[in-house]
Scaffold this motif. Structure first.
Motif, PDB file in Angstrom:
ATOM      1  N   ALA A 252       0.830  -1.204   0.000  1.00 36.93           N
ATOM      2  CA  ALA A 252       0.000   0.000   0.000  1.00 36.93           C
ATOM      3  C   ALA A 252       0.867   1.258   0.000  1.00 36.93           C
ATOM      4  O   ALA A 252       0.562   2.237  -0.695  1.00 36.93           O
ATOM      5  N   LEU A 253       1.949   1.234   0.760  1.00 39.82           N
ATOM      6  CA  LEU A 253       2.862   2.378   0.799  1.00 39.82           C
ATOM      7  C   LEU A 253       3.537   2.578  -0.553  1.00 39.82           C
ATOM      8  O   LEU A 253       3.660   3.707  -1.038  1.00 39.82           O
ATOM      9  N   SER A 254       3.960   1.508  -1.188  1.00 44.74           N
ATOM     10  CA  SER A 254       4.620   1.599  -2.492  1.00 44.74           C
ATOM     11  C   SER A 254       3.696   2.226  -3.537  1.00 44.74           C
ATOM     12  O   SER A 254       4.127   3.039  -4.357  1.00 44.74           O
ATOM     13  N   LYS A 255       2.428   1.862  -3.496  1.00 41.40           N
ATOM     14  CA  LYS A 255       1.467   2.404  -4.456  1.00 41.40           C
ATOM     15  C   LYS A 255       1.171   3.877  -4.187  1.00 41.40           C
ATOM     16  O   LYS A 255       0.916   4.648  -5.112  1.00 41.40           O
ATOM     17  N   ALA A 256       1.212   4.270  -2.917  1.00 40.33           N
ATOM     18  CA  ALA A 256       0.792   5.620  -2.548  1.00 40.33           C
ATOM     19  C   ALA A 256       1.907   6.660  -2.674  1.00 40.33           C
ATOM     20  O   ALA A 256       1.634   7.824  -2.963  1.00 40.33           O
ATOM     21  N   LEU A 257       3.158   6.251  -2.482  1.00 39.94           N
ATOM     22  CA  LEU A 257       4.259   7.216  -2.499  1.00 39.94           C
ATOM     23  C   LEU A 257       4.535   7.729  -3.908  1.00 39.94           C
ATOM     24  O   LEU A 257       4.580   6.940  -4.856  1.00 39.94           O
ATOM     25  N   PRO A 258       4.755   9.028  -4.061  1.00 43.68           N
ATOM     26  CA  PRO A 258       5.147   9.548  -5.379  1.00 43.68           C
ATOM     27  C   PRO A 258       6.572   9.112  -5.728  1.00 43.68           C
ATOM     28  O   PRO A 258       7.323   8.654  -4.871  1.00 43.68           O
ATOM     29  N   GLU A 259       6.934   9.270  -6.980  1.00 41.42           N
ATOM     30  CA  GLU A 259       8.268   8.862  -7.427  1.00 41.42           C
ATOM     31  C   GLU A 259       9.364   9.619  -6.696  1.00 41.42           C
ATOM     32  O   GLU A 259      10.435   9.085  -6.437  1.00 41.42           O
ATOM     33  N   GLN A 260       9.089  10.868  -6.359  1.00 42.78           N
ATOM     34  CA  GLN A 260      10.027  11.654  -5.567  1.00 42.78           C
ATOM     35  C   GLN A 260       9.321  12.068  -4.282  1.00 42.78           C
ATOM     36  O   GLN A 260       8.389  12.874  -4.304  1.00 42.78           O
ATOM     37  N   ALA A 261       9.732  11.493  -3.168  1.00 39.93           N
ATOM     38  CA  ALA A 261       9.105  11.791  -1.876  1.00 39.93           C
ATOM     39  C   ALA A 261      10.154  12.338  -0.922  1.00 39.93           C
ATOM     40  O   ALA A 261      11.362  12.264  -1.182  1.00 39.93           O
ATOM     41  N   GLU A 262       9.683  12.872   0.192  1.00 38.95           N
ATOM     42  CA  GLU A 262      10.601  13.491   1.155  1.00 38.95           C
ATOM     43  C   GLU A 262      10.699  12.704   2.450  1.00 38.95           C
ATOM     44  O   GLU A 262      11.796  12.444   2.948  1.00 38.95           O
ATOM     45  N   ALA A 263       9.550  12.315   3.027  1.00 42.17           N
ATOM     46  CA  ALA A 263       9.601  11.701   4.345  1.00 42.17           C
ATOM     47  C   ALA A 263       8.405  10.801   4.600  1.00 42.17           C
ATOM     48  O   ALA A 263       7.281  11.097   4.183  1.00 42.17           O
ATOM     49  N   VAL A 264       8.675   9.708   5.308  1.00 46.12           N
ATOM     50  CA  VAL A 264       7.664   8.728   5.710  1.00 46.12           C
ATOM     51  C   VAL A 264       7.819   8.505   7.205  1.00 46.12           C
ATOM     52  O   VAL A 264       8.939   8.391   7.714  1.00 46.12           O
ATOM     53  N   LEU A 265       6.700   8.436   7.932  1.00 45.00           N
ATOM     54  CA  LEU A 265       6.731   8.259   9.378  1.00 45.00           C
ATOM     55  C   LEU A 265       5.946   7.027   9.793  1.00 45.00           C
ATOM     56  O   LEU A 265       4.805   6.831   9.365  1.00 45.00           O
ATOM     57  N   ASP A 266       6.564   6.208  10.653  1.00 42.32           N
ATOM     58  CA  ASP A 266       5.900   5.060  11.270  1.00 42.32           C
ATOM     59  C   ASP A 266       5.609   5.429  12.725  1.00 42.32           C
ATOM     60  O   ASP A 266       6.523   5.531  13.546  1.00 42.32           O
ATOM     61  N   ILE A 267       4.318   5.637  13.038  1.00 38.20           N
ATOM     62  CA  ILE A 267       3.902   6.037  14.384  1.00 38.20           C
ATOM     63  C   ILE A 267       3.699   4.804  15.248  1.00 38.20           C
ATOM     64  O   ILE A 267       3.075   3.837  14.827  1.00 38.20           O
ATOM     65  N   GLY A 268       4.211   4.842  16.475  1.00 38.50           N
ATOM     66  CA  GLY A 268       4.108   3.685  17.355  1.00 38.50           C
ATOM     67  C   GLY A 268       4.926   2.530  16.805  1.00 38.50           C
ATOM     68  O   GLY A 268       4.490   1.389  16.773  1.00 38.50           O
ATOM     69  N   CYS A 269       6.154   2.849  16.411  1.00 36.30           N
ATOM     70  CA  CYS A 269       6.982   1.915  15.642  1.00 36.30           C
ATOM     71  C   CYS A 269       7.530   0.756  16.458  1.00 36.30           C
ATOM     72  O   CYS A 269       8.050  -0.215  15.899  1.00 36.30           O
ATOM     73  N   GLY A 270       7.459   0.852  17.791  1.00 29.55           N
ATOM     74  CA  GLY A 270       7.997  -0.233  18.601  1.00 29.55           C
ATOM     75  C   GLY A 270       9.474  -0.447  18.336  1.00 29.55           C
ATOM     76  O   GLY A 270      10.250   0.505  18.231  1.00 29.55           O
TER      77      GLY A 270
END
Length: 271
Positions: A77-95
């Motif tokens: 799902a993340l791969s499909k949603a991210l644009p070809e050029q992105a800046e930052a991704v956050l995992d909340i409650g990453c453990g």
């Protein structure tokens, strides 16, 4: 991209082994590479979040591969949603970083930095020591240490978060990916703890400022060893309610059969 100060919300700049804002607030990097951005006045307890015992149980269970299908589904799902050029991704409650490391590889392919955030200092220390491909911080999910409209994607697997904060930090057109338990998630485990087992109520969550783009369900049976089943119990909120003999009962079992039931949603930030 870097963090913002949790006290004054000004940008933090890296100076040697610390982060410093223009107003003089300073946050030192730990030797493992993470930074603690949870001021004492923002804590609800002395040592919030999961304990070392819970983190070790979580790591043992996840490394056995039982949630690999979930990690794969969220990654797709993340791969499909991210644009070809992105800046930052956050995992909340990453453990301890099991999911974050996977997301970091996906983000890197788009030129983006991956961040992992958790209120547990123990969890973040485990994560930072093992997964250098992501930047980790101790912080509250209700006060995200990121600038307005700075994130292309946020992943939230079970973790609580302030919806207004999500709307603040996600770019227009960016996404939030959430995972919540479905009705029958771990129902067999619950049966050992509660006299009357109630299924999870259907999650009708809404996120102001976001439009639900997609929803899917993922469920499959697990056949766990006794030690794996005990580790699963320890990493869930059920551990607080389970009698000590429940853990011993699980450890003595050759095979414990248990269901998973996940609800995955993708939300897009509207203008």
């Amino acid at each position: 991209m870097s963090f913002i100060c949790p006290l004054c919300h000004a940008p933090l700049k890296v100076e040697a082994k610390s982060y410093r804002c223009p107003h003089g607030h300073q946050f030192d990097k730990a030797k493992e590479g993470y930074v603690n951005l949870l001021p004492v006045q923002h804590k609800r307890s002395k040592d919030p979040g999961d304990s070392a015992e819970m983190m070790l149980a979580r790591r043992a269970f996840l490394e056995a591969g039982h949630y690999d299908a979930l990690r794969q589904a969220v990654g797709e799902a993340l791969s499909k949603a991210l644009p070809e050029q992105a800046e930052a991704v956050l995992d909340i409650g990453c453990g301890e970083g099991y999911y974050t490391a996977w997301f970091a590889d996906i983000a890197a392919a788009r030129g983006a930095q991956a961040f992992g955030l958790d209120v547990s200092k123990t969890a973040i220390r485990f994560a930072a020591k093992r997964y250098p491909q992501a930047q980790f911080c101790v912080a509250s999910s209700h006060r995200l240490p990121f600038a307005d409209a700075s994130l292309d994607a946020v992943i939230r697997i079970y973790a609580p978060c302030n919806a207004g904060e999500l709307a603040r930090v996600v770019k227009t057109g960016g996404v939030v990916i959430t995972v919540a338990p479905g009705p029958r998630h771990l129902v067999q485990l619950k049966g050992l703890i509660y006299e009357n087992v109630l299924l999870h109520e259907t999650d009708n969550e809404t996120l102001p400022g976001f439009r639900r783009l997609q929803q899917s369900e993922l469920g499959y049976p697990m056949a766990l060893t006794g030690n794996e089943a005990a580790a699963l119990l320890q990493m869930t909120p059920f551990a607080w309610r389970a009698r000590p003999e429940v853990g011993e009962q699980l450890r003595r079992q050759d095979i414990f059969h248990c269901e998973t039931d996940f609800c995955l949603r993708v939300w897009v930030r509207e203008a």
